[in-house]
Motif scaffolding. Structure first.
Motif, PDB file in Angstrom:
ATOM      1  N   TRP A   1      44.689  35.020 -49.269  1.00 40.74           N
ATOM      2  CA  TRP A   1      45.489  36.178 -48.894  1.00 40.74           C
ATOM      3  C   TRP A   1      46.548  35.846 -47.844  1.00 40.74           C
ATOM      4  O   TRP A   1      47.638  36.431 -47.837  1.00 40.74           O
ATOM      5  N   ALA A   2      46.256  34.914 -46.949  1.00 41.74           N
ATOM      6  CA  ALA A   2      47.216  34.583 -45.894  1.00 41.74           C
ATOM      7  C   ALA A   2      48.482  33.950 -46.463  1.00 41.74           C
ATOM      8  O   ALA A   2      49.533  33.967 -45.820  1.00 41.74           O
ATOM      9  N   VAL A   3      48.387  33.384 -47.665  1.00 43.52           N
ATOM     10  CA  VAL A   3      49.559  32.816 -48.333  1.00 43.52           C
ATOM     11  C   VAL A   3      50.165  33.818 -49.310  1.00 43.52           C
ATOM     12  O   VAL A   3      51.385  34.022 -49.347  1.00 43.52           O
ATOM     13  N   LEU A   4      49.311  34.473 -50.110  1.00 42.09           N
ATOM     14  CA  LEU A   4      49.808  35.357 -51.162  1.00 42.09           C
ATOM     15  C   LEU A   4      50.376  36.663 -50.618  1.00 42.09           C
ATOM     16  O   LEU A   4      51.261  37.260 -51.246  1.00 42.09           O
ATOM     17  N   ALA A   5      49.888  37.150 -49.481  1.00 44.84           N
ATOM     18  CA  ALA A   5      50.436  38.398 -48.925  1.00 44.84           C
ATOM     19  C   ALA A   5      51.912  38.238 -48.549  1.00 44.84           C
ATOM     20  O   ALA A   5      52.760  39.013 -49.016  1.00 44.84           O
ATOM     21  N   PRO A   6      52.275  37.239 -47.709  1.00 40.27           N
ATOM     22  CA  PRO A   6      53.718  37.071 -47.436  1.00 40.27           C
ATOM     23  C   PRO A   6      54.513  36.691 -48.677  1.00 40.27           C
ATOM     24  O   PRO A   6      55.675  37.080 -48.824  1.00 40.27           O
ATOM     25  N   MET A   7      53.892  35.960 -49.609  1.00 43.75           N
ATOM     26  CA  MET A   7      54.580  35.609 -50.847  1.00 43.75           C
ATOM     27  C   MET A   7      54.893  36.869 -51.648  1.00 43.75           C
ATOM     28  O   MET A   7      55.982  37.005 -52.223  1.00 43.75           O
ATOM     29  N   GLY A   8      53.949  37.795 -51.709  1.00 42.92           N
ATOM     30  CA  GLY A   8      54.181  39.042 -52.411  1.00 42.92           C
ATOM     31  C   GLY A   8      55.322  39.836 -51.802  1.00 42.92           C
ATOM     32  O   GLY A   8      56.137  40.442 -52.518  1.00 42.92           O
ATOM     33  N   PHE A   9      55.406  39.850 -50.474  1.00 44.52           N
ATOM     34  CA  PHE A   9      56.498  40.546 -49.791  1.00 44.52           C
ATOM     35  C   PHE A   9      57.839  39.915 -50.155  1.00 44.52           C
ATOM     36  O   PHE A   9      58.827  40.611 -50.416  1.00 44.52           O
ATOM     37  N   VAL A  10      57.881  38.584 -50.209  1.00 43.35           N
ATOM     38  CA  VAL A  10      59.099  37.878 -50.601  1.00 43.35           C
ATOM     39  C   VAL A  10      59.479  38.231 -52.041  1.00 43.35           C
ATOM     40  O   VAL A  10      60.649  38.514 -52.341  1.00 43.35           O
ATOM     41  N   PHE A  11      58.497  38.247 -52.933  1.00 45.16           N
ATOM     42  CA  PHE A  11      58.770  38.564 -54.336  1.00 45.16           C
ATOM     43  C   PHE A  11      59.377  39.960 -54.480  1.00 45.16           C
ATOM     44  O   PHE A  11      60.337  40.161 -55.236  1.00 45.16           O
ATOM     45  N   ALA A  12      58.823  40.926 -53.763  1.00 47.36           N
ATOM     46  CA  ALA A  12      59.344  42.295 -53.857  1.00 47.36           C
ATOM     47  C   ALA A  12      60.790  42.361 -53.374  1.00 47.36           C
ATOM     48  O   ALA A  12      61.631  43.042 -53.975  1.00 47.36           O
ATOM     49  N   ASN A  13      61.111  41.634 -52.303  1.00 44.95           N
ATOM     50  CA  ASN A  13      62.475  41.643 -51.778  1.00 44.95           C
ATOM     51  C   ASN A  13      63.449  40.939 -52.720  1.00 44.95           C
ATOM     52  O   ASN A  13      64.610  41.351 -52.848  1.00 44.95           O
ATOM     53  N   LEU A  14      62.983  39.894 -53.397  1.00 47.31           N
ATOM     54  CA  LEU A  14      63.841  39.232 -54.377  1.00 47.31           C
ATOM     55  C   LEU A  14      64.158  40.173 -55.545  1.00 47.31           C
ATOM     56  O   LEU A  14      65.295  40.212 -56.034  1.00 47.31           O
ATOM     57  N   ILE A  15      63.156  40.913 -55.998  1.00 51.41           N
ATOM     58  CA  ILE A  15      63.394  41.875 -57.081  1.00 51.41           C
ATOM     59  C   ILE A  15      64.427  42.914 -56.653  1.00 51.41           C
ATOM     60  O   ILE A  15      65.323  43.283 -57.413  1.00 51.41           O
ATOM     61  N   PHE A  16      64.304  43.381 -55.416  1.00 53.93           N
ATOM     62  CA  PHE A  16      65.278  44.346 -54.891  1.00 53.93           C
ATOM     63  C   PHE A  16      66.675  43.738 -54.893  1.00 53.93           C
ATOM     64  O   PHE A  16      67.654  44.380 -55.297  1.00 53.93           O
TER      65      PHE A  16
END
Length: 528
Positions: free
Chosen positions: A392-407
């Motif tokens: 989770w410590a890696v995938l949580a910030p990765m998920g935030f990055v993914f959402a911002n890239l989609i935006f």
């Protein structure tokens, strides 16, 4: 699981393959893989939160627990705005497909040549919205039964389509035709994401929105989200491959601008007719009513639970949190979803006109989950978690990055329009707050929300100078590096600003005890 899967399989499968192929050509397969990976990470974050905190309108409540009412409202407003627009989008898709049936078009003129609704079309669309409202008001049991039936049908039809197209018309040369595998390069791959790919895969969170009405949510929510996402991902990859392979190679000699007929909103039906499978086209036209309508039905339910959740938090009128004495359904919230959905037919008259805006709103909505998960893991880590996000410590910030890239990929135009919608939400919050008696007003948590303004403003600025509807001042690839670095800085800054453990625990206990209005405490005073 059917609630989430029924939301994923909607108009996206009927209309998405053509729009993504125009953007990326055969490389649209890469777009689907990329979007699937990004959304799976976000779905797994939602799965942990939904199983740990099984409450109605969860996407609005998880940020509330971690950061307080102001952040919770921002997340809830984005979630609600996106959900409340899906129902009219799906109705638009239904009418677009029906209008392509010759005898229907001859009898009823629902759409103008530019895709806008005629007066008759608006009446028919309103009938669909009234039907969604009626089913929702009667209770979650009827909703679940109706959705389960439609989900079985609209999962079977795409599978049948894949089998028929690949059996009767498979042209392997299409994957390198019209300029090669990636005729528009990496830009085309990324541009295809908001053109229909991400939109098609949205909806896994619907099981979470209705978690408060599940029998055993801690056991079932994570399973529902994960299984629905897995089925949807595999299905859409097969559909895109079948679509690309079944196209007439002669139509691709001059590129991918018009691979299946100009202005055609029924690409699979067109191909089925061309290869001598007219019976499949008939089935597709029937499914064109069932698939989008079933999805619109569930999204109206989700939108109602989100406004219900914000009504409980007192950031929207308290009347939205009232439920029917027998059905347990937030009736006022359902009626609000109907009214706003009707209004959406006026300024946004076509399917494609709404997709970009909704994709941007979904990206912002999904971004709150990984940052809330990270904060709650640190502040509320002892709580039992039936499902735990691995690494989770890696995938949580990765998920935030993914959402911002989609935006970012959704384009600057959708971004600035969404920024205006957020400002409108804050006006609504301010007006509602003035109507709440001072003694009942919870502290908003301005300190915990300090990351919201630079985050959203920064995304709009990057989009302005970016390569997707902006000035293109940012060099290719460096624009993505900027979004990634900016996102990581915001993510870790937000986690540091989260409320202390005792305040988070108190907020969760208030929810468990059924309190609608969080009371100020000494800890609140010290953090707001």
């Amino acid at each position: 699981m059917f609630l989430s899967l029924g939301s994923i399989i909607g108009s996206g499968w009927l209309l998405g393959a053509l729009t993504t192929a125009v953007s990326a050509g055969p490389a649209s397969m890469v777009s689907w893989v990329l979007a699937s990976v990004m959304l799976v990470v976000l779905a797994l974050a939602h799965a942990e939160l939904g199983a740990t905190y099984p409450i109605a309108g969860g996407t609005a409540r998880f940020p509330f627990f971690a950061f307080g009412p102001l952040v919770g409202f921002t997340a809830g407003w984005m979630s609600w705005l996106r959900s409340v627009l899906i129902a009219p989008i799906e109705v638009e898709a239904t009418l677009s497909y029906l209008d392509r049936i010759g005898w229907v078009h001859d009898q009823v003129d629902m759409l103008r040549p530019n895709g806008t609704l005629t007066t008759v079309g608006l009446v028919i669309a309103s009938v669909f919205m009234l039907l969604f409202t009626f089913i929702n008001v009667l209770g979650v049991r009827l909703l679940a039964a109706t959705n389960s039936l439609s989900t079985v049908v609209k999962t079977a039809v795409p599978l049948l389509t894949v089998i028929v197209l690949m059996s009767l018309s498979f042209h392997g040369s299409n994957f390198t035709a019209g300029g090669g595998f990636a005729p528009h390069g990496a830009h085309g791959v990324f541009a295809a994401l908001p053109a229909g790919v991400v939109f098609a895969l949205l909806g896994f969170e619907q099981a979470i929105q209705l978690a408060g009405e599940a029998r055993d949510p801690q056991r079932d929510i994570s399973r529902a989200v994960i299984v629905a996402m897995a089925i949807g991902t595999v299905l859409y990859l097969l559909l895109q491959a079948a679509f690309l392979a079944a196209l007439d190679p002669a139509a691709l000699t001059h590129g991918w601008d018009n691979p299946a007929g100009e202005g055609n909103f029924g690409p699979y039906a067109t191909i089925a007719t061309a290869i001598g499978a007219g019976w499949l086209a008939t089935i597709l036209y029937v499914d064109a009513v069932i698939s989008p309508a079933g999805t619109g039905l569930v999204y109206m339910a989700g939108a109602a639970r989100l406004s219900y959740a914000m009504g409980r938090e007192r950031v929207l009128p308290r009347s939205l949190a009232r439920v029917g004495p027998r059905s347990g359904v937030p009736v006022v919230s359902v009626l609000l979803a109907f009214v706003v959905g009707e209004l959406a037919f006026l300024p946004f008259p076509s399917w494609q006109a709404l997709v970009g805006l909704v994709t941007s709103a979904a990206a912002i909505m999904y971004a709150f989950a990984p940052v809330a998960l990270h904060a709650l893991r640190l502040r509320d880590g002892d709580r039992p978690r039936p499902y735990r996000l691995p690494a989770w410590a890696v995938l949580a910030p990765m998920g935030f990055v993914f959402a911002n890239l989609i935006f970012y990929w959704s384009g600057y135009e959708a971004g600035w329009k969404l920024a205006l919608a957020i400002l409108l939400g804050f006006v609504v919050l301010a007006v509602n707050r003035r109507a709440v008696p001072p003694a009942e007003r919870a502290l908003l948590g301005w300190r915990q929300a300090a990351w919201i303004w630079p985050w959203l403003g920064g995304l709009v600025v990057i989009g302005h100078f970016g390569r997707y509807g902006g000035t293109r001042a940012l060099p290719e690839w460096w624009d993505l590096v900027i979004v990634i670095v900016f996102s990581l800085a915001v993510h870790y800054g937000a986690v540091r600003l989260a409320m202390p453990p005792e305040v988070v625990g108190a907020a969760v206990r208030r929810e468990e005890e059924g309190e609608a209005v969080p009371q100020s405490t000494a800890a609140d005073e010290g953090q707001s």
